[in-house]
Design a protein around this motif. Structure first.
Motif, PDB file in Angstrom:
ATOM      1  N   ALA A 280       0.827  -1.204   0.000  1.00 13.16           N
ATOM      2  CA  ALA A 280       0.000   0.000   0.000  1.00 13.16           C
ATOM      3  C   ALA A 280       0.867   1.261   0.000  1.00 13.16           C
ATOM      4  O   ALA A 280       0.583   2.220  -0.725  1.00 13.16           O
ATOM      5  CB  ALA A 280      -0.934  -0.009   1.212  1.00 13.16           C
ATOM      6  N   VAL A 281       1.920   1.265   0.790  1.00 12.23           N
ATOM      7  CA  VAL A 281       2.840   2.409   0.843  1.00 12.23           C
ATOM      8  C   VAL A 281       3.482   2.626  -0.524  1.00 12.23           C
ATOM      9  O   VAL A 281       3.558   3.748  -1.021  1.00 12.23           O
ATOM     10  CB  VAL A 281       3.918   2.198   1.934  1.00 12.23           C
ATOM     11  N   ASP A 282       3.943   1.558  -1.137  1.00 13.36           N
ATOM     12  CA  ASP A 282       4.575   1.676  -2.458  1.00 13.36           C
ATOM     13  C   ASP A 282       3.608   2.252  -3.491  1.00 13.36           C
ATOM     14  O   ASP A 282       3.981   3.122  -4.289  1.00 13.36           O
ATOM     15  CB  ASP A 282       5.087   0.308  -2.929  1.00 13.36           C
ATOM     16  N   GLN A 283       2.365   1.786  -3.478  1.00 13.97           N
ATOM     17  CA  GLN A 283       1.375   2.301  -4.429  1.00 13.97           C
ATOM     18  C   GLN A 283       1.078   3.772  -4.160  1.00 13.97           C
ATOM     19  O   GLN A 283       0.996   4.570  -5.097  1.00 13.97           O
ATOM     20  CB  GLN A 283       0.085   1.480  -4.344  1.00 13.97           C
ATOM     21  N   TYR A 284       0.914   4.106  -2.904  1.00 12.94           N
ATOM     22  CA  TYR A 284       0.633   5.497  -2.536  1.00 12.94           C
ATOM     23  C   TYR A 284       1.770   6.413  -2.987  1.00 12.94           C
ATOM     24  O   TYR A 284       1.541   7.461  -3.584  1.00 12.94           O
ATOM     25  CB  TYR A 284       0.423   5.599  -1.018  1.00 12.94           C
ATOM     26  N   MET A 285       3.003   6.017  -2.706  1.00 13.51           N
ATOM     27  CA  MET A 285       4.158   6.841  -3.066  1.00 13.51           C
ATOM     28  C   MET A 285       4.317   6.951  -4.579  1.00 13.51           C
ATOM     29  O   MET A 285       4.680   8.010  -5.087  1.00 13.51           O
ATOM     30  CB  MET A 285       5.431   6.275  -2.419  1.00 13.51           C
ATOM     31  N   GLN A 286       4.004   5.879  -5.289  1.00 12.12           N
ATOM     32  CA  GLN A 286       4.110   5.916  -6.744  1.00 12.12           C
ATOM     33  C   GLN A 286       3.079   6.887  -7.328  1.00 12.12           C
ATOM     34  O   GLN A 286       3.376   7.619  -8.266  1.00 12.12           O
ATOM     35  CB  GLN A 286       3.910   4.518  -7.316  1.00 12.12           C
TER      36      GLN A 286
END
Length: 149
Positions: free
Chosen positions: A95-101
């Motif tokens: 979820a963090v990776d998707q949000y940051m992307q």
């Protein structure tokens, strides 16, 4: 979960040696295994679907099979003695990776000195809200359960 017996190439069955190990010994064995991996082979080869570690791949290093299971995050490769934490960390890391992307920003609570992850900010990417506080490492942007010092 763990096999105490395994067929050998010879007649009959051979008992695997069951040993007591610490989480530190497991971490050391995993690091040795990782150092020996050929390029392009992921450390994920050690992690079974339930996040438990496949100790048959480490029994040469450990000189036996552990008497209890250990678990590993597929995203951060942290090792734990319980099954739930690696699943929660993996869920949040994705979820963090998707949000940051998508946003280019870190999903941490504004002004929080510990870099605590805001579950509100990543709510659209989470399958389940974690039961524990998780933090975002400043250097590698990996999710961790360890509060920064």
């Amino acid at each position: 979960m763990f096999f105490k017996k395994r067929k050998s190439k010879q007649k009959g069955e051979v008992k695997e040696q069951i040993i007591n190990v610490t989480i530190g010994q497991v971490r050391q064995a995993v690091n040795e295994y990782a150092d020996g991996l050929k390029q392009g082979i992921s450390l994920r080869t050690l992690i079974l679907d339930d996040h438990s570690i496949d100790f048959h791949l480490l029994k040469g290093t450990l000189k036996g099979l552990p008497s209890q299971p250990f678990y590993m995050s597929k995203e951060t490769f942290e090792i734990f003695e319980t099954a739930e934490l690696p699943k929660q960390i993996d869920n949040v890391q994705k979820a963090v990776d998707q949000y940051m992307q998508e946003t280019g920003e870190e999903p941490i609570i504004p002004g929080n000195p510990d870099r605590k992850i805001s579950y509100y900010l990543i709510r659209h990417y989470l399958h389940n809200k974690p039961e524990v506080e998780l933090y975002l490492d400043k250097r590698d942007k990996m999710v961790t359960h360890r509060r920064p010092e």
